[in-house]
Design an enzyme around this catalytic site. Structure first.
Site, PDB file in Angstrom:
ATOM      1  N   CYS A 117       0.809  -1.218   0.000  1.00  0.00           N
ATOM      2  CA  CYS A 117       0.000   0.000   0.000  1.00  0.00           C
ATOM      3  C   CYS A 117       0.844   1.270   0.000  1.00  0.00           C
ATOM      4  O   CYS A 117       0.299   2.365  -0.154  1.00  0.00           O
ATOM      5  CB  CYS A 117      -0.953  -0.007   1.192  1.00  0.00           C
ATOM      6  SG  CYS A 117      -2.258  -1.243   1.038  1.00  0.00           S
ATOM      7  N   ASP A 160      -8.973  -3.636  -4.200  1.00  0.00           N
ATOM      8  CA  ASP A 160      -7.645  -3.255  -3.725  1.00  0.00           C
ATOM      9  C   ASP A 160      -6.618  -4.205  -4.324  1.00  0.00           C
ATOM     10  O   ASP A 160      -6.824  -5.422  -4.337  1.00  0.00           O
ATOM     11  CB  ASP A 160      -7.581  -3.307  -2.199  1.00  0.00           C
ATOM     12  CG  ASP A 160      -6.586  -2.298  -1.626  1.00  0.00           C
ATOM     13  OD1 ASP A 160      -5.463  -2.223  -2.162  1.00  0.00           O
ATOM     14  OD2 ASP A 160      -6.931  -1.598  -0.663  1.00  0.00           O
ATOM     15  N   GLY A 202     -11.866 -13.992 -12.007  1.00  0.00           N
ATOM     16  CA  GLY A 202     -11.254 -12.684 -11.933  1.00  0.00           C
ATOM     17  C   GLY A 202     -10.792 -12.221 -13.293  1.00  0.00           C
ATOM     18  O   GLY A 202     -11.316 -12.637 -14.327  1.00  0.00           O
TER      19      GLY A 202
END
Length: 334
Positions: free
Chosen positions: A22, A72, A143
């Site tokens: 992050c 995310d 996905g």
């Protein structure tokens, strides 16, 4: 072609990333400027949208039922493919827990340099994410993948929540304790890992711990406001919550739990660029007490990956690190 001299055992995934986890986020101030003109009137069923930069969107779909949506993903934060996948999955699921919800389905988001890194490593990344999804009781189904010069992995997650029991950025009230549910410092340890190869099991254990139990405890305690501590650091996420709620906060720096080895990593200079940017962004809104050093502030601004929940309210079993105050939205660090 894939480099035949490399094997899954010798590859350091963090060598293929310009940053880690992050800490690769676009800085908060730049991001807010970029989306400012995109925030407009929303459907009355949108309970939480772009306005306050909350952890997930929330839309009422029926009486007593809100759907939560979030995504995310990030570059490798550790060299182990399996652990990176597990960390990224726990981090993505955390956005739903931070809203007081329950994740119900997730899909993978993958960027992979297929001509550089073996596909079997990608399989291990996906296996780590799948195992964490199973631990959360959240099916991971399919996905999307792209051929990308830099490896990236994460998830888009859909959750559900009671619309009347959401944990929100804008619901903090003055005069309440502030609770933090995980120790900080994983950014410093991850940066040391990237630069030296040292492995910090305590950081991996923290990052792969789900925030599910902490969220349940916060809801049981009657909390209404919370966020998770990720790329903008404890100070950045606390400031965003205070600003959205119109309250200030006092943080006792000595009460903030820190992982083993973090202060040594700080002393030795393993501070990410993202952490410096976090502190630069929030510094104008700080009041710093005597004895609080720049190193203390850098630690509080450390760019976390899959950090804990920052809850306004006391949550049994977790440390209180400060309290909210009325009158402005400044953060006092003492």
């Amino acid at each position: 072609m894939t480099d035949d001299t490399l094997t899954p055992q010798t590859i350091r995934l963090t060598d293929y990333a310009h940053g880690g986890g992050c800490a690769c986020k676009i800085p908060a101030g730049e991001l807010e400027d970029a989306v400012a003109e995109l925030i407009g009137p929303a459907s009355p069923d949108v309970l939480v949208g772009l306005e306050d930069g909350d952890d997930a969107a929330a839309v009422r779909v029926a009486d007593g039922l809100a759907v939560l949506s979030t995504a995310d993903f990030f570059t490798p934060v550790v060299d182990s493919a399996y652990d990176w996948g597990a960390i990224a999955a726990a981090n993505a699921l955390s956005d739903v827990y931070a809203m007081g919800g329950r994740p119900v389905v997730a899909i993978n988001l993958v960027g992979w340099p297929r001509g550089v890194l073996p596909m079997e490593l990608m399989t291990e990344v996906l296996r780590g994410g799948l195992d964490v999804g199973a631990r959360a009781g959240c099916p991971v189904i399919g996905g999307h993948t792209i051929d990308d010069p830099e490896p990236k992995y994460g998830m888009a997650v859909t959750g559900v929540a009671d619309p009347d029991r959401l944990l929100r950025n804008d619901a903090a009230a003055a005069g309440l304790p502030i609770t933090l549910t995980k120790p900080i410092g994983v950014g410093l340890l991850n940066n040391r890992h990237k630069r030296t190869g040292e492995v910090f099991e305590q950081a991996i254990a923290s990052m792969t711990t789900l925030n599910r139990d902490a969220a349940d405890a916060a809801l049981t305690a009657g909390a209404r406001a919370a966020t998770d501590v990720t790329g903008f650091g404890l100070l950045g996420h606390l400031y965003k919550m205070c600003r959205a709620s119109g309250v200030g906060a006092v943080v006792d720096a000595s009460a903030v739990p820190v992982l083993d080895g973090v202060r040594e990593a700080l002393r030795d200079g393993f501070v990410s660029g993202g952490t410096h940017r976090n502190l630069d962004w929030v510094r104008p809104h700080l009041e710093v007490g005597p004895g609080v050093t720049d190193d203390d502030l850098l630690l509080l601004a450390d760019a976390q990956t899959s950090g804990g929940l920052l809850v306004v309210g006391e949550v049994p079993g977790y440390p209180v690190i400060g309290h909210t105050v009325a009158g402005g939205t400044r953060l006092t660090i003492r």
